[in-house]
Design an enzyme around this catalytic site. Structure first.
Site, PDB file in Angstrom:
ATOM      1  CG  HIS A  41      43.296  19.255  48.677  1.00 64.44           C
ATOM      2  ND1 HIS A  41      44.471  18.587  48.402  1.00 64.44           N
ATOM      3  CD2 HIS A  41      43.189  19.267  50.027  1.00 64.44           C
ATOM      4  CE1 HIS A  41      45.038  18.231  49.533  1.00 64.44           C
ATOM      5  NE2 HIS A  41      44.288  18.622  50.530  1.00 64.44           N
ATOM      6  CG  ASP A  87      45.620  18.419  45.148  1.00 59.48           C
ATOM      7  OD1 ASP A  87      45.213  19.599  45.145  1.00 59.48           O
ATOM      8  OD2 ASP A  87      45.650  17.695  46.164  1.00 59.48           O
ATOM      9  CB  SER A 182      47.006  18.991  52.397  1.00 57.78           C
ATOM     10  OG  SER A 182      46.444  17.712  52.419  1.00 57.78           O
TER      11      SER A 182
HETATM   12  C1  4AZ Z   1      44.485  14.833  54.276  1.00 57.64           C
HETATM   13  O1  4AZ Z   1      43.413  14.482  54.765  1.00 57.64           O
HETATM   14  C2  4AZ Z   1      45.477  13.796  53.929  1.00 57.64           C
HETATM   15  N1  4AZ Z   1      48.449   9.822  53.883  1.00 57.64           N
HETATM   16  C3  4AZ Z   1      46.739  14.171  53.507  1.00 57.64           C
HETATM   17  C4  4AZ Z   1      47.669  13.193  53.185  1.00 57.64           C
HETATM   18  C5  4AZ Z   1      47.336  11.870  53.270  1.00 57.64           C
HETATM   19  C6  4AZ Z   1      46.084  11.496  53.691  1.00 57.64           C
HETATM   20  C7  4AZ Z   1      45.152  12.455  54.027  1.00 57.64           C
HETATM   21  C8  4AZ Z   1      48.351  10.845  52.912  1.00 57.64           C
HETATM   22  O2  4AZ Z   1      44.741  16.001  54.080  1.00 57.64           O
END
Ligand code: 4AZ
Length: 230
Positions: A41, A87, A182
């Site tokens: 993503h 992902d 992420s």
């Molecule tokens: C995000 O928005 C995201 N708590 C990444 C990780 C988590 C939540 C949101 C996990 O990229």
């Protein structure tokens, strides 16, 4: 990272971050001098030429000692943007990162899955509060715990699907990954066993963070095939 503490890139020398059109977007891990493991993503629907990979820096404001263009995105062919199944992506760099220069290093993909209830480390420049819009200036890290698969399925029951390509980890209500983390690594015994993927909010007691399960057969096959045939 929610509930974490500052750290230095020297503690996680395989950790890189990506910029898209100059803006910070995601983390990643160097598996080899030419391949970065990240989340699908983070690159899905985007163009390679808009991305740069930055290695060896602890602070986003600092010019990273190594900056690379991306030759090619390799996105897992079965990635599902609707539920974040599979992902995982690999970024093939135009030029390899010199691993002997400075602190840069690589990390091995997970051989033995992180067992339920084991402690793992997450690191990144993601936001420090769920409502924050700006990434952390300095790299941050937290130790969290892997949840039993059934406990994670229960947490998201009726709201989202937890597939075999996912594992959950958190110190529920206290420590978690969040936006901007992420693509970054969840590390277990010196191996990357998870990739920061998704969750409902961040640091919420009811909703643990969800990570791509690097030890799952499907994810492992994608990583091995991408590293081998290229
Ligand atoms: C995000 O928005 C995201 N708590 C990444 C990780 C988590 C939540 C949101 C996990 O990229």
């Amino acid at each position: 990272i929610i509930g974490g503490q500052e750290t230095s890139i020297s503690q996680v020398p395989y950790l890189v971050y990506m910029r898209q059109g100059g803006s910070f977007i995601c983390g990643g891990s160097l598996l080899t001098p030419s391949f970065v493991l990240s989340a699908a993503h983070c690159v899905y629907g985007a163009r390679e030429q808009d991305y740069t990979v930055h290695a060896g820096a602890s602070r986003l404001a600092q010019k990273a000692p190594v900056i690379r263009n991306v030759a090619r995105f390799h996105i897992a062919p079965t990635y599902s943007p609707s539920n974040f199944d599979m992902d995982v992506a690999m970024l093939q760099l135009e030029l390899p990162v010199p691993l002997t220069a400075g602190q840069v290093a690589t990390i091995t993909p997970c051989q033995s899955a992180a067992a339920a209830n084991s402690y793992v480390r997450i690191s990144g420049w993601g936001v420090e509060y769920e409502s924050s819009r700006k990434p952390a200036a300095q790299l941050r890290t937290a130790v969290i715990r892997v949840l039993p698969y059934a406990e994670c399925q229960q947490a998201y029951a009726g709201q989202a699907q937890i597939t075999d390509s996912m594992i959950c980890a958190a110190v529920r209500g206290i420590k978690d990954s969040c936006s901007g983390d992420s693509g970054g690594p969840l590390v277990y015994r010196g191996e990357v066993c998870g990739i920061v993927s998704w969750g409902f909010g961040c640091g919420r007691a009811a909703y643990p963070g969800v990570y791509t399960n690097v030890a799952s057969t499907r994810v492992k096959r994608f990583i091995d095939q991408t590293l081998r045939k290229l």
